[in-house]
Design a protein around this motif. Sequence first.
Motif, PDB file in Angstrom:
ATOM      1  N   MET A  67       0.843  -1.198   0.000  1.00 15.08           N
ATOM      2  CA  MET A  67       0.000   0.000   0.000  1.00 15.08           C
ATOM      3  C   MET A  67       0.879   1.249   0.000  1.00 15.08           C
ATOM      4  SD  MET A  67      -2.908  -1.164   2.753  1.00 15.08           S
ATOM      5  CE  MET A  67      -3.974   0.226   2.385  1.00 15.08           C
ATOM      6  N   GLN A  68       0.478   2.224  -0.806  1.00 14.18           N
ATOM      7  CA  GLN A  68       1.269   3.437  -0.934  1.00 14.18           C
ATOM      8  C   GLN A  68       0.904   4.457   0.123  1.00 14.18           C
ATOM      9  OE1 GLN A  68       3.347   1.637  -3.173  1.00 14.18           O
ATOM     10  NE2 GLN A  68       3.860   3.807  -3.329  1.00 14.18           N
ATOM     11  N   PHE A 103       8.048  10.529  -5.586  1.00 17.57           N
ATOM     12  CA  PHE A 103       6.920  11.303  -5.071  1.00 17.57           C
ATOM     13  C   PHE A 103       6.197  12.019  -6.210  1.00 17.57           C
ATOM     14  CE2 PHE A 103       9.953  10.921  -1.635  1.00 17.57           C
ATOM     15  CZ  PHE A 103       9.167  10.626  -0.532  1.00 17.57           C
ATOM     16  N   GLN A 104       4.925  12.288  -5.974  1.00 19.35           N
ATOM     17  CA  GLN A 104       4.105  13.054  -6.909  1.00 19.35           C
ATOM     18  C   GLN A 104       3.280  14.058  -6.119  1.00 19.35           C
ATOM     19  OE1 GLN A 104       2.052  10.865 -10.025  1.00 19.35           O
ATOM     20  NE2 GLN A 104       0.213  12.130  -9.752  1.00 19.35           N
ATOM     21  N   TYR A 105       3.265  15.312  -6.582  1.00 23.45           N
ATOM     22  CA  TYR A 105       2.536  16.379  -5.886  1.00 23.45           C
ATOM     23  C   TYR A 105       1.170  16.567  -6.551  1.00 23.45           C
ATOM     24  CZ  TYR A 105       1.535  20.958  -3.817  1.00 23.45           C
ATOM     25  OH  TYR A 105       0.953  21.999  -3.136  1.00 23.45           O
ATOM     26  N   PHE A 106       0.108  16.427  -5.769  1.00 20.06           N
ATOM     27  CA  PHE A 106      -1.245  16.616  -6.290  1.00 20.06           C
ATOM     28  C   PHE A 106      -1.609  18.096  -6.254  1.00 20.06           C
ATOM     29  CE2 PHE A 106      -5.857  17.018  -5.438  1.00 20.06           C
ATOM     30  CZ  PHE A 106      -6.331  16.496  -6.631  1.00 20.06           C
ATOM     31  N   SER A 154      -4.873  10.380  -9.930  1.00 14.77           N
ATOM     32  CA  SER A 154      -3.560  10.534  -9.294  1.00 14.77           C
ATOM     33  C   SER A 154      -3.263   9.367  -8.368  1.00 14.77           C
ATOM     34  CB  SER A 154      -3.504  11.848  -8.511  1.00 14.77           C
ATOM     35  OG  SER A 154      -3.581  12.961  -9.371  1.00 14.77           O
ATOM     36  N   LEU A 155      -4.267   8.937  -7.592  1.00 16.07           N
ATOM     37  CA  LEU A 155      -4.074   7.810  -6.692  1.00 16.07           C
ATOM     38  C   LEU A 155      -3.808   6.525  -7.466  1.00 16.07           C
ATOM     39  CD1 LEU A 155      -6.875   8.631  -4.095  1.00 16.07           C
ATOM     40  CD2 LEU A 155      -4.408   8.672  -3.667  1.00 16.07           C
ATOM     41  N   ASP A 156      -4.515   6.341  -8.581  1.00 18.70           N
ATOM     42  CA  ASP A 156      -4.271   5.157  -9.421  1.00 18.70           C
ATOM     43  C   ASP A 156      -2.863   5.190 -10.011  1.00 18.70           C
ATOM     44  OD1 ASP A 156      -6.765   4.128  -8.947  1.00 18.70           O
ATOM     45  OD2 ASP A 156      -7.665   4.974 -10.764  1.00 18.70           O
ATOM     46  N   GLU A 157      -2.429   6.396 -10.401  1.00 15.86           N
ATOM     47  CA  GLU A 157      -1.105   6.525 -11.005  1.00 15.86           C
ATOM     48  C   GLU A 157       0.008   6.214 -10.008  1.00 15.86           C
ATOM     49  OE1 GLU A 157       1.659   9.828 -13.361  1.00 15.86           O
ATOM     50  OE2 GLU A 157      -0.442  10.261 -12.901  1.00 15.86           O
ATOM     51  N   SER A 161     -13.815  20.204  10.315  1.00 19.42           N
ATOM     52  CA  SER A 161     -14.463  19.458  11.392  1.00 19.42           C
ATOM     53  C   SER A 161     -14.059  17.992  11.309  1.00 19.42           C
ATOM     54  CB  SER A 161     -15.980  19.581  11.270  1.00 19.42           C
ATOM     55  OG  SER A 161     -16.438  18.884  10.119  1.00 19.42           O
ATOM     56  N   ALA A 162     -14.359  17.246  12.370  1.00 26.57           N
ATOM     57  CA  ALA A 162     -14.047  15.816  12.377  1.00 26.57           C
ATOM     58  C   ALA A 162     -14.756  15.089  11.241  1.00 26.57           C
ATOM     59  CB  ALA A 162     -14.445  15.212  13.726  1.00 26.57           C
ATOM     60  N   THR A 163     -16.001  15.463  10.975  1.00 23.72           N
ATOM     61  CA  THR A 163     -16.754  14.829   9.889  1.00 23.72           C
ATOM     62  C   THR A 163     -16.113  15.109   8.536  1.00 23.72           C
ATOM     63  OG1 THR A 163     -18.804  15.055  11.157  1.00 23.72           O
ATOM     64  CG2 THR A 163     -19.017  14.623   8.802  1.00 23.72           C
ATOM     65  N   GLU A 164     -15.702  16.357   8.328  1.00 20.04           N
ATOM     66  CA  GLU A 164     -15.063  16.721   7.066  1.00 20.04           C
ATOM     67  C   GLU A 164     -13.728  16.006   6.890  1.00 20.04           C
ATOM     68  OE1 GLU A 164     -16.864  21.245   6.555  1.00 20.04           O
ATOM     69  OE2 GLU A 164     -15.062  20.925   7.737  1.00 20.04           O
ATOM     70  N   LEU A 165     -12.947  15.909   7.962  1.00 16.12           N
ATOM     71  CA  LEU A 165     -11.666  15.203   7.883  1.00 16.12           C
ATOM     72  C   LEU A 165     -11.879  13.718   7.600  1.00 16.12           C
ATOM     73  CD1 LEU A 165      -9.705  16.877  10.821  1.00 16.12           C
ATOM     74  CD2 LEU A 165      -9.184  17.072   8.376  1.00 16.12           C
ATOM     75  N   GLN A 166     -12.908  13.138   8.199  1.00 14.92           N
ATOM     76  CA  GLN A 166     -13.209  11.728   7.946  1.00 14.92           C
ATOM     77  C   GLN A 166     -13.588  11.516   6.488  1.00 14.92           C
ATOM     78  OE1 GLN A 166     -12.999   9.004  10.310  1.00 14.92           O
ATOM     79  NE2 GLN A 166     -12.999   8.074   8.271  1.00 14.92           N
ATOM     80  N   GLN A 167     -14.361  12.448   5.939  1.00 19.62           N
ATOM     81  CA  GLN A 167     -14.738  12.359   4.527  1.00 19.62           C
ATOM     82  C   GLN A 167     -13.509  12.482   3.636  1.00 19.62           C
ATOM     83  OE1 GLN A 167     -17.322  11.633   2.785  1.00 19.62           O
ATOM     84  NE2 GLN A 167     -16.674  12.356   0.747  1.00 19.62           N
ATOM     85  N   LEU A 168     -12.628  13.421   3.957  1.00 20.99           N
ATOM     86  CA  LEU A 168     -11.408  13.596   3.170  1.00 20.99           C
ATOM     87  C   LEU A 168     -10.536  12.351   3.258  1.00 20.99           C
ATOM     88  CD1 LEU A 168      -9.546  15.369   1.458  1.00 20.99           C
ATOM     89  CD2 LEU A 168      -8.639  16.340   3.588  1.00 20.99           C
ATOM     90  N   LYS A 169     -10.416  11.787   4.433  1.00 20.87           N
ATOM     91  CA  LYS A 169      -9.639  10.561   4.603  1.00 20.87           C
ATOM     92  C   LYS A 169     -10.202   9.434   3.745  1.00 20.87           C
ATOM     93  CE  LYS A 169      -8.211   7.132   7.991  1.00 20.87           C
ATOM     94  NZ  LYS A 169      -8.832   6.220   8.932  1.00 20.87           N
ATOM     95  N   SER A 170     -11.525   9.305   3.746  1.00 21.11           N
ATOM     96  CA  SER A 170     -12.162   8.253   2.945  1.00 21.11           C
ATOM     97  C   SER A 170     -11.859   8.416   1.467  1.00 21.11           C
ATOM     98  CB  SER A 170     -13.683   8.265   3.178  1.00 21.11           C
ATOM     99  OG  SER A 170     -13.990   8.016   4.532  1.00 21.11           O
ATOM    100  N   VAL A 171     -11.870   9.680   1.004  1.00 23.09           N
ATOM    101  CA  VAL A 171     -11.563   9.940  -0.408  1.00 23.09           C
ATOM    102  C   VAL A 171     -10.122   9.563  -0.716  1.00 23.09           C
ATOM    103  CG1 VAL A 171     -11.303  11.755  -2.139  1.00 23.09           C
ATOM    104  CG2 VAL A 171     -13.301  11.751  -0.631  1.00 23.09           C
ATOM    105  N   LEU A 172      -9.189   9.960   0.156  1.00 20.59           N
ATOM    106  CA  LEU A 172      -7.768   9.691  -0.076  1.00 20.59           C
ATOM    107  C   LEU A 172      -7.454   8.197   0.023  1.00 20.59           C
ATOM    108  CD1 LEU A 172      -6.176  12.658   1.919  1.00 20.59           C
ATOM    109  CD2 LEU A 172      -6.365  12.433  -0.564  1.00 20.59           C
ATOM    110  N   GLU A 173      -8.207   7.477   0.851  1.00 23.26           N
ATOM    111  CA  GLU A 173      -7.959   6.048   1.027  1.00 23.26           C
ATOM    112  C   GLU A 173      -8.764   5.176   0.074  1.00 23.26           C
ATOM    113  OE1 GLU A 173      -6.675   5.837   5.751  1.00 23.26           O
ATOM    114  OE2 GLU A 173      -8.711   5.250   5.140  1.00 23.26           O
ATOM    115  N   SER A 174      -9.553   5.811  -0.790  1.00 21.46           N
ATOM    116  CA  SER A 174     -10.452   5.047  -1.658  1.00 21.46           C
ATOM    117  C   SER A 174      -9.716   4.129  -2.628  1.00 21.46           C
ATOM    118  CB  SER A 174     -11.349   6.012  -2.447  1.00 21.46           C
ATOM    119  OG  SER A 174     -10.566   6.858  -3.283  1.00 21.46           O
TER     120      SER A 174
END
Length: 291
Positions: free
Chosen positions: A1-2, A31-34, A83-86, A105-118
């Motif tokens: 896992m990257q 490394f790659q910068y998004f 970018s994540l696939d690449e 907020s905690a909810t927003e961070l959780q959503q962002l985490k889910s997107v990044l870990e998708s």
Amino acid sequence: MQRCILHVGMPKTGTSSIQESLFFGLKDSRFQYFTGGEINTARALILLGTESGLPRHFHGAQGSNSNFLLRERQSLQKRLARSLDEVARTGRELIVSGENCWRMSATELQQLKSVLESRGAIVQVIAYLRPWKACLESNFAQRAQLACKFGSRSPFPTTPQLASPVQIDYRNRIETFDEIFGRENVVFRKFDPAQFPEGCVTRDFCQRTGISLSPDQIRRANESFRLSAVRFVCAYGKFANREATSGRWTTWQHHWLMTRLLALPGPTLRFHSSVIEPILRPLLPDLDRIE
């Protein structure tokens, strides 16, 4: 896992220097910068994780049009997924940077985490924290600077509203990031240039994350207003007839004013202890735990 490195600021901790140095100078093939279409991905990350839309000063030409923001979010999700696939295919690690994540907020961070870990990435967070007094001073100077940059979308300050509680409640912020991303995946660094390699936060960031960046690619960016510039902006906000003048200001005029004020010499803004003591008093019991 990257690994996906999420740099969350906080504001006024050399974030622009880190972002511009990586955007223009990153040659390390590991490394790659998004970018999200911009050097600073703050707006993109807020849009990906937000509960209630964008802050006013992040509105673009379409303002707060919900249909436009929905389409933009969907476009960003696709761009980030590519970018994540690449990076998964090439074995690189993705770097994502946005200082406004600090306020999410905690909810927003959780959503962002889910997107990044998708796509299977492991998110590791790094942030720099300014000492409270320096944070309050830089935050007020930044408000003056944003007023010149964005005009009516970021009003000229007229009263010493120093910072929102969420911005300086470090214990709550640290515990929120630890809870969502896992303490083992979160690094907080005190913003203290005296402790950085050659006094440079970009060098420190690269050293902490394992990025190889040539010293001649490091950029100094986003200098702050000094005391004389802050005084000018506060006086304008207090005494000028904003209703008569705000509609006549164009974008280039705001930019012209900001560049002239940035060039003013003199000392930086400093608050007397009596100004900030009432704000910091409730936070002092948490200081030992924070450190």
